[in-house]
Design an enzyme around this catalytic site. Structure first.
Site, short mmCIF file in Angstrom:
data_model
loop_
_atom_site.label_atom_id
_atom_site.label_comp_id
_atom_site.label_asym_id
_atom_site.label_seq_id
_atom_site.Cartn_x
_atom_site.Cartn_y
_atom_site.Cartn_z
N ASP A 1 0.75 -1.13 0.07
CA ASP A 1 -0.02 -0.29 -0.02
C ASP A 1 0.90 1.30 -0.08
O ASP A 1 0.42 2.34 -0.45
CB ASP A 1 -0.91 -0.12 1.38
N HIS A 2 2.08 1.07 0.29
CA HIS A 2 2.75 2.37 0.45
C HIS A 2 3.63 2.75 -0.95
O HIS A 2 3.56 3.92 -1.40
CB HIS A 2 3.97 2.19 1.44
N ASP B 1 4.18 -1.17 11.25
CA ASP B 1 3.70 -0.05 11.10
C ASP B 1 3.11 0.64 12.21
O ASP B 1 2.35 -0.03 13.02
CB ASP B 1 2.70 -0.23 9.81
N ARG C 1 -0.31 12.66 10.17
CA ARG C 1 1.11 13.34 10.53
C ARG C 1 1.31 14.58 9.63
O ARG C 1 0.94 14.49 8.54
CB ARG C 1 2.04 12.29 10.34
N SER D 1 6.92 7.18 12.81
CA SER D 1 6.73 5.79 12.08
C SER D 1 7.64 4.72 12.93
O SER D 1 8.62 5.01 13.45
CB SER D 1 7.37 6.04 10.71
N ARG E 1 9.41 2.49 11.11
CA ARG E 1 10.32 2.24 10.21
C ARG E 1 11.77 1.81 10.93
O ARG E 1 12.30 2.92 11.43
CB ARG E 1 10.49 3.31 9.16
C1 MIC Z 1 4.24 6.34 8.29
O1 MIC Z 1 3.00 6.68 8.31
O2 MIC Z 1 5.18 6.83 8.60
C2 MIC Z 1 4.44 4.97 7.60
C3 MIC Z 1 5.08 5.10 6.41
O3 MIC Z 1 3.45 4.14 7.60
C4 MIC Z 1 5.51 4.20 8.58
C5 MIC Z 1 5.98 3.07 8.33
C6 MIC Z 1 7.30 3.12 7.24
O4 MIC Z 1 7.96 4.04 7.62
O5 MIC Z 1 7.17 2.22 6.61
C7 MIC Z 1 4.86 4.03 10.17
O6 MIC Z 1 3.96 4.90 10.24
O7 MIC Z 1 5.11 3.22 10.63
FE1 SF4 Z 2 0.01 4.61 5.18
FE2 SF4 Z 2 1.44 5.54 7.38
FE3 SF4 Z 2 -0.14 7.30 6.00
FE4 SF4 Z 2 -1.18 5.40 7.37
S1 SF4 Z 2 0.19 7.02 8.28
S2 SF4 Z 2 -1.72 5.86 5.24
S3 SF4 Z 2 0.03 3.74 7.13
S4 SF4 Z 2 1.57 6.30 5.47
#
Ligand code: MIC
Ligand code: SF4
Length: 636
Positions: free
Chosen positions: A64-65, A119, A379, A533, A535
């Site tokens: 999905d990313h 995630d 975010r 995140s 990550r």
């Molecule tokens: C995000 O919202 O920052 C992400 C991308 O979903 C991350 C995961 C990632 O960095 O792959 C998260 O929230 O954990």
């Molecule tokens: Fe995707 Fe993270 Fe954004 Fe949710 S917050 S939509 S998991 S990138």
């Protein structure tokens, strides 16, 4: 004294330790989820464990990313993920099927179970009464291998909801109100449990909006009871058999109870550049806006999109503004189409994106220079949108839709009678984009593209850590600061040597080069270091560059675990005075042969000694000494 819901579920899953706030516990994990941006690493790590089939009740791999296929990298990762899922007993949700958290809620979440996801917004599952926790990919890989998940027993905070939301006020405003009160650090070390009469006025997707953004509070997770509303949702998803009633005992105790009177909430908005910078919409109404984005795992449900459609119906978005919408899932998109919402928003001028994270993670739709963008996301960190000087506001769908029409931030209450979105008795249920694991796994060959590079390994921790302060940063540094995402960098998630060239890019682009030249070193941070995140690249890539320790005033939970998992020593500074005695370029030395003893960082440049602390358990110390969790799991 009775038990709260969190205690009940954790007790059921307890494998080791004592359920006392502050003590480390190990819990059994029923389900796991991964998404592609963290998943490739998680599966490489799982593969390294050498376990032929996952040992969970259910493990799902989502894509999905990384959906913008600007080169071969993302598409190669998708194929890798599909093949490795088939081989190891993992359910695969194909690209286009939707955002992991939304789909998991619809199709897989089970009240009372423990879900671990790579995630940070995995707590979305708390909307269904799960204990759903975000973690680094390696922790998820270990859980897939049947190991417990270790965490510090959180304190349980009750949020008591009374009354009901007034017209034009939505679930997003509940969580924005909590962020306003508690800040992005307010939930650290806590699980937020929702209680009170107001709970039953909220549907499951609304509850999920709230638990989703509990991540922004820094909370370990958030949870709602499983009640008749939950049952009706599962029935509409044709899975009523998964329902069990769950709630806290009437005399349950909480660390603290926070009261929210839903009757009195007003439309709220988070201003740039932190989700807790919340004010009433009326305070910023009239601010010129260039983009509105609707979607993300926070606000992309059928209810959210239909609300927007009802507001836009028969009107046109403001000419100076671009409206983009990304449905949370294939199911949402199909429902949105069937109920006519899609036609209404297209007619109003909305630009429709596929069901994915999209602009939320900077994968396209970067706003223009200096623009204001109002998003229904979770975010708004500086630069995350892809435009460094853009100013991102976070709101619910009602505010976003009103803004799209007005061209300025608008209080939806000015629009008159609110739209009524009817709840469908049934959703369109069709799992044709969800693939079951292979019946004959031995016949499956894992397909690896040239961008998928082997995992870097770390040696054992030396007796003395030496190095210079490579960078000093302030409070609330996010993992987006440490390891940015976006269309340019995300495709490198499977290639640590390549992605490491972007560590701290938005903060100090010279960091990787300097780290390499000085053969690693130390990072100094303020409070809540590594929030946001999950990550693990924010630990793994610095580790690859030779970062040996992080000295900070305090750490965010998931990042702290990731640092330990990859053998980077996290040390806590006692006070502000110690913080100011460390500057970029200072040469440091710390003897670490006895991590149980008194630890002192010697600042050789300034000739001062700085006492440091940690809360590491014996398990974590052993892990750090061995060079990380994978080394321990493999018995190195
Ligand atoms: C995000 O919202 O920052 C992400 C991308 O979903 C991350 C995961 C990632 O960095 O792959 C998260 O929230 O954990
Ligand atoms: Fe995707 Fe993270 Fe954004 Fe949710 S917050 S939509 S998991 S990138």
């Amino acid at each position: 004294m009775g038990a709260n819901l969190t205690q009940k579920i954790l007790k059921e899953h307890l494998v080791s330790g004592e359920l006392k706030p502050g003590c480390e516990i190990g819990i059994r994990v029923d389900q796991t989820l991964t998404q592609d941006a963290t998943g490739t690493m998680a599966y490489l790590q799982y593969e390294a464990l050498g376990i032929p089939r996952v040992r969970t009740k259910l493990s799902v791999s989502y894509v999905d990313h990384n959906m913008l296929q600007t080169g071969f990298e993302n598409a190669d990762d998708h194929r890798f993920l599909q093949s490795i899922a088939a081989k190891y007993g993992i359910t695969f949700s194909r690209p286009g099927n939707g955002i992991c958290h939304q789909v998991h809620l619809e199709r897989f979440g089970v009240p009372g179970q423990v879900l671990l996801g790579s995630d940070s917004h995995t707590p979305t599952g708390g909307g269904l009464g799960m204990i759903a926790v975000g973690a680094g990919g390696l922790d998820v890989a270990l859980a897939m291998g049947g190991q417990p998940f270790f965490l510090t027993t959180p304190k349980v905070v009750g949020v008591h909801l009374s009354g009901r939301l007034q017209p034009w006020v939505s679930a997003k405003d509940i969580i924005l109100e909590l962020l306003r009160r508690l800040t992005v650090k307010g939930g650290v070390g806590k699980i937020i449990e929702y209680i009170g009469e107001g709970v039953k006025t909220l549907s499951v997707p609304e509850r999920a909006t709230i638990t989703n953004m509990g991540a922004e509070l820094g909370a370990t997770t958030s949870v709602f009871p499983s009640d008749e509303v939950t049952r009706a949702y599962l029935r509409a998803q044709k899975r009523e058999q998964s329902w069990v009633p769950l709630s806290a005992d009437p005399d349950a105790a909480y660390e603290e109870v926070i009261e929210i009177d839903l009757n009195r909430l007003e439309p709220l908005i988070a201003r740039p550049h932190m989700p807790d910078n919340v004010c009433k919409v009326e305070e910023v109404a009239g601010t010129k806006v260039q983009q509105v984005a609707i979607g993300s795992c926070t606000n992309s449900s059928f209810r959210d999109l239909m609300t927007v459609a009802a507001i836009l119906k028969g009107k046109t978005v403001h000419p100076d503004l671009s409206l983009v919408m990304s449905p949370g899932s294939n199911q949402v998109l199909r429902m949105f189409t069937a109920y006519g919402g899609l036609a209404d928003v297209i007619a109003a001028g909305a630009r429709i994106l596929e069901s994915s994270c999209g602009p939320c993670i900077g994968m396209g739709q970067a706003p223009p220079s200096g623009a204001v963008s109002v998003r229904t996301f979770n975010r708004n960190f500086e630069g995350r949108s892809g435009t460094k000087d853009a100013r991102i506001y976070l709101s619910g769908p009602e505010v976003a839709a009103a803004t799209a029409l007005a061209g300025v931030i608008a209080d939806p209450r000015t629009l008159g009678t609110p739209p009524r979105v009817e709840w469908p008795a049934e959703f369109i249920v069709d799992d044709n984009l969800i693939l079951s694991p292979a019946a004959e796994p031995e016949k499956i060959e894992v397909i690896r593209g040239p961008n998928i590079k082997p995992l870097p390994v770390k040696e054992r921790m030396p007796e003395v850590i030496r190095g210079e302060v490579l960078l000093k940063v302030g409070d609330n540094i996010t993992t987006d600061h440490i390891m940015p995402a976006g269309a340019k960098i995300l495709p490198l998630r499977s290639n640590i040597p390549a992605i490491s060239a972007y560590v701290f890019e938005g903060v100090d682009p010279t960091f990787p080069e300097r780290a390499r030249k000085s053969k690693g070193g130390v990072v100094v941070g303020g409070a809540n270091y590594g929030q946001g995140s999950s990550r693990e690249h924010a630990a793994l890539a610095p580790m690859y560059l030779g970062v040996k320790a992080v000295l900070a005033k305090s750490f965010a939970r998931i990042h702290l675990a990731n640092l330990i998992n990859f053998g980077i020593l996290p040390l806590t500074l006692g006070n502000e005075e110690d913080f100011v005695r460390l500057e970029q370029g200072d040469q440091l030395e710390v003897a670490v042969s006895d991590l149980r003893g008194k630890l002192v960082v010697k600042n050789l440049t300034r000739g001062v000694e700085i006492p440091v602390r940690h809360n590491l358990t014996d398990r974590e110390i052993a892990m750090l000494k061995a060079g990380g969790a994978l080394a321990v799991a493999k018995g190195n």
